[in-house]
Scaffold this motif. Sequence first.
Motif, mmCIF file in Angstrom:
data_model
loop_
_atom_site.group_PDB
_atom_site.id
_atom_site.type_symbol
_atom_site.label_atom_id
_atom_site.label_comp_id
_atom_site.label_asym_id
_atom_site.label_seq_id
_atom_site.Cartn_x
_atom_site.Cartn_y
_atom_site.Cartn_z
ATOM 1 N N VAL A 62 -27.026 -14.720 39.084
ATOM 2 C CA VAL A 62 -27.710 -13.263 39.641
ATOM 3 C C VAL A 62 -26.116 -13.110 39.479
ATOM 4 N N ILE A 63 -25.823 -12.747 40.690
ATOM 5 C CA ILE A 63 -24.491 -13.076 41.709
ATOM 6 C C ILE A 63 -23.989 -11.590 40.734
ATOM 7 N N TYR A 64 -23.037 -12.705 39.278
ATOM 8 C CA TYR A 64 -22.370 -12.682 38.165
ATOM 9 C C TYR A 64 -23.494 -10.850 37.403
ATOM 10 N N TRP A 65 -24.704 -10.972 36.943
ATOM 11 C CA TRP A 65 -25.243 -10.053 36.756
ATOM 12 C C TRP A 65 -25.308 -8.393 37.460
ATOM 13 N N LEU A 66 -25.408 -9.157 38.942
ATOM 14 C CA LEU A 66 -25.812 -7.506 39.973
ATOM 15 C C LEU A 66 -24.421 -6.962 39.983
ATOM 16 N N TRP A 67 -23.437 -7.999 39.440
ATOM 17 C CA TRP A 67 -22.091 -7.158 40.022
ATOM 18 C C TRP A 67 -21.554 -6.426 38.812
ATOM 19 N N THR A 68 -21.921 -6.914 37.594
ATOM 20 C CA THR A 68 -21.669 -6.199 36.584
ATOM 21 C C THR A 68 -22.430 -4.772 36.463
ATOM 22 N N GLU A 69 -23.860 -4.864 36.517
ATOM 23 C CA GLU A 69 -24.467 -3.748 37.252
ATOM 24 C C GLU A 69 -23.599 -2.953 38.085
ATOM 25 N N ARG A 70 -23.477 -2.869 39.525
ATOM 26 C CA ARG A 70 -22.983 -2.355 40.021
ATOM 27 C C ARG A 70 -21.469 -1.797 39.170
ATOM 28 N N ASN A 71 -21.103 -1.925 39.029
ATOM 29 C CA ASN A 71 -19.328 -1.643 37.870
ATOM 30 C C ASN A 71 -19.479 -0.696 37.389
ATOM 31 N N SER A 72 -20.886 -0.915 36.448
ATOM 32 C CA SER A 72 -21.360 0.047 35.136
ATOM 33 C C SER A 72 -21.355 1.115 35.571
ATOM 34 N N ARG A 73 -22.378 1.259 36.356
ATOM 35 C CA ARG A 73 -22.821 2.073 37.671
ATOM 36 C C ARG A 73 -21.571 3.038 37.998
ATOM 37 N N LEU A 74 -21.230 2.205 38.398
ATOM 38 C CA LEU A 74 -19.606 2.489 39.109
ATOM 39 C C LEU A 74 -19.169 3.679 37.541
ATOM 40 N N HIS A 75 -18.285 3.040 37.013
ATOM 41 C CA HIS A 75 -17.235 3.185 36.017
ATOM 42 C C HIS A 75 -17.942 4.545 34.533
ATOM 43 N N ARG A 76 -19.178 3.707 34.691
ATOM 44 C CA ARG A 76 -19.751 3.831 33.229
ATOM 45 C C ARG A 76 -21.226 4.833 33.537
ATOM 46 N N GLN A 77 -21.743 5.405 34.595
ATOM 47 C CA GLN A 77 -22.496 5.860 34.655
ATOM 48 C C GLN A 77 -23.437 4.615 33.642
ATOM 49 N N THR A 78 -23.868 4.150 33.701
ATOM 50 C CA THR A 78 -25.107 3.591 33.081
ATOM 51 C C THR A 78 -26.364 2.695 33.601
ATOM 52 N N PHE A 79 -27.074 2.870 34.020
ATOM 53 C CA PHE A 79 -28.254 1.858 34.148
ATOM 54 C C PHE A 79 -29.106 1.157 33.920
ATOM 55 N N LEU A 114 -22.922 4.759 49.587
ATOM 56 C CA LEU A 114 -25.118 4.366 49.407
ATOM 57 C C LEU A 114 -24.527 3.200 48.439
ATOM 58 N N CYS A 115 -25.140 2.196 48.144
ATOM 59 C CA CYS A 115 -25.155 0.848 47.691
ATOM 60 C C CYS A 115 -25.736 1.938 46.015
ATOM 61 N N LEU A 116 -25.281 1.271 45.056
ATOM 62 C CA LEU A 116 -25.093 2.311 43.556
ATOM 63 C C LEU A 116 -26.520 1.659 43.000
ATOM 64 N N LEU A 117 -27.060 0.510 43.804
ATOM 65 C CA LEU A 117 -28.604 -0.564 43.226
ATOM 66 C C LEU A 117 -29.660 0.279 43.134
ATOM 67 N N CYS A 118 -29.353 0.995 44.468
ATOM 68 C CA CYS A 118 -30.926 1.696 44.756
ATOM 69 C C CYS A 118 -29.999 2.853 45.547
ATOM 70 N N ASN A 119 -29.633 3.211 46.002
ATOM 71 C CA ASN A 119 -29.087 5.108 46.402
ATOM 72 C C ASN A 119 -30.008 4.384 48.235
ATOM 73 N N THR A 120 -29.909 3.770 48.873
ATOM 74 C CA THR A 120 -31.040 3.643 50.297
ATOM 75 C C THR A 120 -29.695 3.284 51.229
ATOM 76 N N ALA A 121 -29.191 2.632 50.937
ATOM 77 C CA ALA A 121 -28.363 1.654 52.058
ATOM 78 C C ALA A 121 -27.028 1.647 52.040
ATOM 79 N N GLN A 122 -26.532 1.251 52.413
ATOM 80 C CA GLN A 122 -25.072 1.865 52.698
ATOM 81 C C GLN A 122 -24.880 -0.445 51.898
ATOM 82 N N GLU A 123 -23.520 -0.167 51.483
ATOM 83 C CA GLU A 123 -23.079 -0.847 50.190
ATOM 84 C C GLU A 123 -22.361 -2.213 50.988
ATOM 85 N N SER A 124 -23.058 -3.761 50.791
ATOM 86 C CA SER A 124 -22.065 -4.710 52.337
ATOM 87 C C SER A 124 -22.534 -5.724 51.097
ATOM 88 N N ARG A 125 -21.827 -6.406 50.841
ATOM 89 C CA ARG A 125 -22.018 -8.193 51.207
ATOM 90 C C ARG A 125 -23.690 -8.657 51.003
#
Length: 136
Positions: free
Chosen positions: A79-96, A12-23
């Motif tokens: 936008v791409i950089y910061w969304l990807w950074t946020e996605r990785n923060s959620r994955l690795h550090r559980q910060t939202f 699941l997408c880490l940003l919305c948790n409702t859809a499969q993650e893809s580019r």
Amino acid sequence: MLNGWGLNVDPLCLLCNTAQESRYHLFFECRYSESVWRRIAYRCDLQVLTSWDDIVAQLQDLRTNRDSLRLPLLATQAVIYWLWTERNSRLHRQTFKPPEAIISLIDKQIRNRLQSIRHAIPRASSAMSQLWFLRS
Ligand SMILES: [Zn+2]
């Protein structure tokens, strides 16, 4: 890919948790990404498209005027950089962070960038700043 190896990884997408993650989902069909992108695209006077292919085509169409092209390109990269950074923060550090916090980070980064190019390319910097601050 990890799912294909039989590992139990949540797709699941880490940003919305409702859809499969893809580019295509991340940029910018995802409702979280879209809320960030919508705001930033507005400030660049870009049409708000949410299909990656349409956005790339739109940016390519801007080539006729170099000064006007710089801000949307800079902003899209941010936008791409910061969304990807946020996605990785959620994955690795559980910060939202909420979308508003991402928008604020992008705004700061772009203001800094506009400031830093003020002397090197004054005309473009001025044109970009006018657009960016007009719609803030
Ligand atoms: Zn999503």
